[in-house]
Scaffold this active site. Structure first.
Site, PDB file in Angstrom:
ATOM      1  N   PRO A   2      60.230  -6.519   2.001  1.00  0.00           N
ATOM      2  CA  PRO A   2      59.757  -5.669   3.094  1.00  0.00           C
ATOM      3  C   PRO A   2      60.865  -5.454   4.125  1.00  0.00           C
ATOM      4  CG  PRO A   2      58.124  -7.332   2.553  1.00  0.00           C
ATOM      5  CD  PRO A   2      59.367  -7.686   1.789  1.00  0.00           C
ATOM      6  N   GLU A   3      61.021  -4.218   4.555  1.00  0.00           N
ATOM      7  CA  GLU A   3      62.031  -3.877   5.551  1.00  0.00           C
ATOM      8  C   GLU A   3      61.340  -3.576   6.880  1.00  0.00           C
ATOM      9  OE1 GLU A   3      64.811  -0.985   3.958  1.00  0.00           O
ATOM     10  OE2 GLU A   3      64.472  -1.731   1.920  1.00  0.00           O
ATOM     11  N   LYS A  59      63.382  -8.284  10.622  1.00  0.00           N
ATOM     12  CA  LYS A  59      62.329  -8.498   9.628  1.00  0.00           C
ATOM     13  C   LYS A  59      61.493  -9.744   9.939  1.00  0.00           C
ATOM     14  CE  LYS A  59      65.398  -6.471   6.147  1.00  0.00           C
ATOM     15  NZ  LYS A  59      66.104  -6.689   4.864  1.00  0.00           N
ATOM     16  N   HIS A  97      48.311 -17.072  -5.658  1.00  0.00           N
ATOM     17  CA  HIS A  97      49.544 -17.215  -4.895  1.00  0.00           C
ATOM     18  C   HIS A  97      49.312 -17.364  -3.393  1.00  0.00           C
ATOM     19  CE1 HIS A  97      51.700 -16.356  -8.571  1.00  0.00           C
ATOM     20  NE2 HIS A  97      50.978 -15.263  -8.733  1.00  0.00           N
ATOM     21  N   ARG A 116      56.543 -14.789  -5.033  1.00  0.00           N
ATOM     22  CA  ARG A 116      57.846 -15.407  -5.291  1.00  0.00           C
ATOM     23  C   ARG A 116      58.068 -16.696  -4.502  1.00  0.00           C
ATOM     24  NH1 ARG A 116      61.633 -11.625  -7.166  1.00  0.00           N
ATOM     25  NH2 ARG A 116      63.081 -13.386  -7.312  1.00  0.00           N
ATOM     26  N   ARG A 270      73.330  -4.897  -5.490  1.00  0.00           N
ATOM     27  CA  ARG A 270      72.139  -4.155  -5.068  1.00  0.00           C
ATOM     28  C   ARG A 270      72.186  -2.739  -5.616  1.00  0.00           C
ATOM     29  NH1 ARG A 270      69.951  -6.469  -0.490  1.00  0.00           N
ATOM     30  NH2 ARG A 270      68.105  -5.210  -1.001  1.00  0.00           N
TER      31      ARG A 270
END
Length: 282
Positions: A2-3, A59, A97, A116, A270
C-alpha cells in the site's frame, strides 16, 4: 505494498469508525506483528484508551491515545506488503491471517489481517518522542502535499544523484509515501523515461513532475486507492484507481494516449511500466 493513497484511505476509514471510541481489550495472534513493546504490554497499553486522532506520515499510521483525559501514548502501524484492517462484529469468524484483534465499545472489533505477516505495530509511551521508537519516521522526506515539497526542492535533491529517476522516486527520504504504482503513473504524465538519470532532470521537468505526483496521488485518494492484489478498505471494498491507471499493470496493452504497447522493465529489482513513445529514452 500500500502506498500513500491506500494508507490515506485506511486512515480515513479508521477515523470514521474508531475516533473517540474506547478500546476495551484485545488479542495478539501473531507476536511478531508487535514491534515494541511485548504483545502483552501492547495490549495493556491500549486497554481503556480512547482514540483522539488518526494521522498519516508517509506510509505510517499514527493514533494519538488518551485515557481519562490524559495522554496515553501513540499507536503506530505500518501495513507493509499486505496488511489491512477490517471493522466488524466480534462474532464474525476469524480469517486465517488475522494477526491482531482489538475490541471497542459498541460491540465492535478492529482486526488486522496480514497474509505476508510483514506488517508492524508499535506503542510509544507519552513521554517518548514518536521518532525515537518508530525510527523509520525520522528518515522520511517531505509529504507530497506539504509546502516544502517544491519543484526547486525536488530538482536540488535529484541533481545530486545519477541513479534512475524511477529509483529515486521510491526513496522515502526524497518524498514520503510514493511507491511503484504512483512513481510509474507520475513519470508517464511527465513524459519521463524511468531510466533517465536523476541529475539530467531540467527545471521544467521538475516542475511538471511535482505537479504530476500531486495530481496522481489526489486522483487515487479520490478513488479510494488502488487494488491490484490485497488492498481493501475497512469494509472490504477494493480501491478503484486501478482501472484508471495509465501504465502501471498494463504491460502489452495499448497506451491510452498513443496506442503503443506499454512496456515493462526491471530497475533495482522493481518493475517499471512505461510507454516507449510517450516516454522516450534520452
Amino acid at each position: 505494498m500500500p502506498e500513500l493513497p491506500e494508507v490515506e484511505t485506511v486512515r480515513r476509514g479508521l477515523t470514521q469508525q474508531t475516533l473517540q471510541r474506547v478500546c476495551t481489550g484485545g488479542e495478539v495472534l501473531l507476536s511478531r506483528t508487535i514491534a515494541t513493546p511485548t504483545p502483552e504490554l501492547f495490549l495493556v497499553a491500549l486497554q481503556q484508551t480512547q482514540i483522539q486522532e488518526w494521522r498519516r506520515r508517509g506510509k505510517y499510521l499514527l493514533a494519538d491515545l488518551s485515557r481519562e483525559g490524559e495522554p496515553a501514548g501513540t499507536w503506530g502501524v505500518h501495513l507493509r506488503m499486505t496488511g489491512q484492517f477490517f471493522w466488524t462484529e466480534p462474532a464474525t469468524p476469524l480469517t486465517k491471517h488475522t494477526r491482531v484483534r482489538l475490541r471497542f465499545e459498541g460491540d465492535r472489533e478492529l482486526r488486522f489481517i496480514d497474509i505476508r505477516s510483514f506488517g508492524q505495530m508499535w506503542w510509544v509511551p507519552p513521554d517518548r518522542p514518536v521518532e525515537s521508537v518508530i525510527t523509520g519516521l525520522s528518515k522520511l522526506g517531505p509529504e507530497p502535499f506539504a509546502p516544502e515539497f517544491t519543484a526547486r526542492y525536488l530538482r536540488d535533491r535529484l541533481r545530486r544523484s545519477q541513479r534512475p529517476i524511477k529509483t529515486a522516486l521510491l526513496d522515502q527520504s526524497l518524498v514520503a509515501g510514493i511507491g511503484n504504482i504512483y512513481a510509474d503513473e507520475s513519470l508517464f504524465r511527465t513524459g519521463i523515461h524511468p531510466t533517465t538519470p536523476s541529475d539530467r532532470l531540467t527545471k521544467i521537468q521538475a516542475e511538471k513532475l511535482r505537479e504530476a505526483i500531486v495530481e496522481v496521488l489526489t486522483a487515487s485518494i479520490g478513488a479510494g486507492g488502488t487494488t491490484f492484489s490485497d488492498f481493501r478498505d475497512l469494509t472490504g471494498v477494493n480501491g478503484n484507481y486501478g482501472g484508471q491507471a495509465w501504465v502501471y499493470g498494463r504491460k502489452d496493452q495499448p497506451c491510452r494516449t498513443c496506442g503503443t504497447p506499454i512496456q515493462k522493465l526491471k530497475l533495482a529489482g522493481r518493475s517499471s511500466h512505461f510507454c516507449p513513445r510517450c516516454q522516450p529514452c534520452s
